[in-house]
Design a protein around this motif. Structure first.
Motif, PDB file in Angstrom:
ATOM      1  N   SER A 132       0.815  -1.218   0.000  1.00 11.63           N
ATOM      2  CA  SER A 132       0.000   0.000   0.000  1.00 11.63           C
ATOM      3  C   SER A 132       0.848   1.268   0.000  1.00 11.63           C
ATOM      4  N   CYS A 133       2.164   1.124  -0.079  1.00 10.53           N
ATOM      5  CA  CYS A 133       3.055   2.285  -0.092  1.00 10.53           C
ATOM      6  C   CYS A 133       2.751   3.165  -1.305  1.00 10.53           C
ATOM      7  N   GLU A 134       2.583   4.459  -1.086  1.00  7.95           N
ATOM      8  CA  GLU A 134       2.211   5.370  -2.165  1.00  7.95           C
ATOM      9  C   GLU A 134       3.305   5.524  -3.210  1.00  7.95           C
ATOM     10  N   LYS A 135       4.542   5.253  -2.822  1.00  6.55           N
ATOM     11  CA  LYS A 135       5.652   5.394  -3.768  1.00  6.55           C
ATOM     12  C   LYS A 135       5.920   4.112  -4.545  1.00  6.55           C
ATOM     13  N   LEU A 136       5.118   3.093  -4.318  1.00  5.22           N
ATOM     14  CA  LEU A 136       5.355   1.793  -4.939  1.00  5.22           C
ATOM     15  C   LEU A 136       4.297   1.502  -5.996  1.00  5.22           C
ATOM     16  N   LEU A 137       4.748   1.141  -7.202  1.00  4.58           N
ATOM     17  CA  LEU A 137       3.856   0.695  -8.266  1.00  4.58           C
ATOM     18  C   LEU A 137       4.223  -0.741  -8.604  1.00  4.58           C
ATOM     19  N   ILE A 138       3.358  -1.680  -8.257  1.00  7.97           N
ATOM     20  CA  ILE A 138       3.602  -3.094  -8.512  1.00  7.97           C
ATOM     21  C   ILE A 138       3.057  -3.448  -9.899  1.00  7.97           C
ATOM     22  N   VAL A 139       3.909  -4.031 -10.717  1.00  5.53           N
ATOM     23  CA  VAL A 139       3.532  -4.360 -12.089  1.00  5.53           C
ATOM     24  C   VAL A 139       3.847  -5.823 -12.361  1.00  5.53           C
ATOM     25  N   LYS A 140       2.858  -6.568 -12.785  1.00  2.00           N
ATOM     26  CA  LYS A 140       3.058  -7.955 -13.188  1.00  2.00           C
ATOM     27  C   LYS A 140       3.390  -8.005 -14.672  1.00  2.00           C
ATOM     28  N   HIS A 141       4.083  -9.063 -15.080  1.00  2.00           N
ATOM     29  CA  HIS A 141       4.388  -9.222 -16.504  1.00  2.00           C
ATOM     30  C   HIS A 141       3.117  -9.173 -17.341  1.00  2.00           C
ATOM     31  N   SER A 142       2.054  -9.759 -16.821  1.00  2.75           N
ATOM     32  CA  SER A 142       0.795  -9.806 -17.563  1.00  2.75           C
ATOM     33  C   SER A 142       0.131  -8.444 -17.686  1.00  2.75           C
ATOM     34  N   ASP A 143       0.607  -7.451 -16.917  1.00  2.00           N
ATOM     35  CA  ASP A 143       0.039  -6.107 -16.989  1.00  2.00           C
ATOM     36  C   ASP A 143       0.506  -5.345 -18.220  1.00  2.00           C
ATOM     37  N   TYR A 144       1.642  -5.773 -18.800  1.00  6.35           N
ATOM     38  CA  TYR A 144       2.166  -4.959 -19.906  1.00  6.35           C
ATOM     39  C   TYR A 144       2.783  -5.765 -21.048  1.00  6.35           C
TER      40      TYR A 144
END
Length: 329
Positions: A77-89
């Motif tokens: 939930s950290c505001e500075k963190l963007l979690i991206v999965k391989h399937s997202d892009y």
């Protein structure tokens, strides 16, 4: 200054589900481009985040790219963190992928990624305080404009680097690059590496570039330009589930920035690459003394007593970064 993101790729080599999936698709054993050392966990990740918070509090977002697994300690939930999965892009027809080249060559497709970003691997650390101008100067990526002939070695990535340079030679020549951007390639703060730019003067073809294996600053538009020009070839590479000698890697984008002059020169001593198999004591000393702003700690199958070595490094990181970061629960 425009927003700057740090992008870091990570894989949990101990994840049973991921391992089963990898083994299902892996047709090779003993392939030196895809050894266990490429996936095993040194447990350094939380110190990477601590080093970012301590040394680069100005970073806009940390873009954490993963197949799907997450460290149990990560504060999602950290505001500075963007979690991206391989399937997202990455296009689903190329998934699952175990090829770091595929993961990195498609970065520009990540939704929410800033136009300016720095590409880290999880073995690349900030080693002392840095500023935005260490990575970008008036939105130009900071880098080293040094040519260097490719030295082929067995079981290394020289073949992939050569593939990058083949494409570069379709669009540029070393003479035109030096003519148009000489003030960026002939800089005293390149030190001894400056001699390489004089040595290549007799050749019109680009023989290669100096790669110092540290985080690379990118403008997202560079990826878009090369995908537009070489999309068919990049799609072919994206179909490779494991690294192959016929791959390209993200250094192609770096080389393009150098060739077009879309970079701001930076001293060669800003960062340092270390091989953990034979430079272990130097690594420990650099962490203690903060000799370089960034360091790369490259894993190797030749490391003896892996557990002992890992524990020694973890001890150094814990002493340097003992405080929990906002990226931890």
């Amino acid at each position: 200054m425009q927003n700057i993101d740090f992008v870091i790729t990570w894989v949990d080599g101990n994840d049973e589900e991921w391992l089963n999936k990898k083994n299902k698709f892996d047709p090779r054993s003993g392939d030196r481009l895809n050894t266990k050392a490429r996936y095993r966990d040194w447990k350094f990740l939380k110190y990477w985040f601590r080093s970012v918070e301590q040394n680069a509090p100005w970073v806009h977002k940390v873009v954490f790219v993963t197949e799907g697994h997450l460290p149990e300690w990560l504060n999602t939930s950290c505001e500075k963190l963007l979690i991206v999965k391989h399937s997202d892009y990455i296009d689903s027809k190329y998934l699952p992928t175990f090829n770091s080249n595929v993961i990195e060559l498609n970065f520009h497709r990540i939704q929410g990624l800033s136009d300016l970003f720095v590409n880290f691997n999880d073995d690349m650390f900030l080693n002392k305080p840095v500023s935005p101008s260490d990575f970008f100067d008036n939105q130009l990526p900071r880098d080293i404009g040094v040519f260097s002939p490719i030295v082929p070695t067995r079981h290394a990535i020289a073949s992939i680097v050569l593939n990058n340079v083949e494409i570069i030679n379709d669009y540029f020549s070393s003479r035109s690059i030096l003519k148009n951007h000489s003030f960026k390639f002939f800089r005293v703060h390149y030190g001894k590496h400056l001699l390489k730019n004089f040595c290549v003067l007799p050749w019109s073809k680009v023989l290669g570039f100096y790669d110092n294996h540290i985080p690379v600053s990118y403008n997202k538009s560079t990826f878009e330009v090369i995908w537009e020009k070489e999309g068919e070839l990049l799609q072919e590479v994206s179909s490779h589930k494991f690294r192959q000698s016929t791959d390209l890697n993200h250094w192609l984008m770096r080389y393009w920035q150098l060739c077009t002059g879309a970079f701001s020169p930076r001293a060669t001593n800003f960062g340092q690459y270390y091989n953990l198999s034979n430079e272990f004591d130097n690594v420990l000393q650099d962490i203690r003394d903060s000799r370089h702003a960034v360091i790369c700690l490259n894993d190797s199958d030749d490391i003896d007593n892996f557990e002992q070595s890992r524990n020694r490094l973890l001890k150094e990181f814990e002493e340097k970064y003992p405080t929990k970061s906002i990226f931890e629960r």
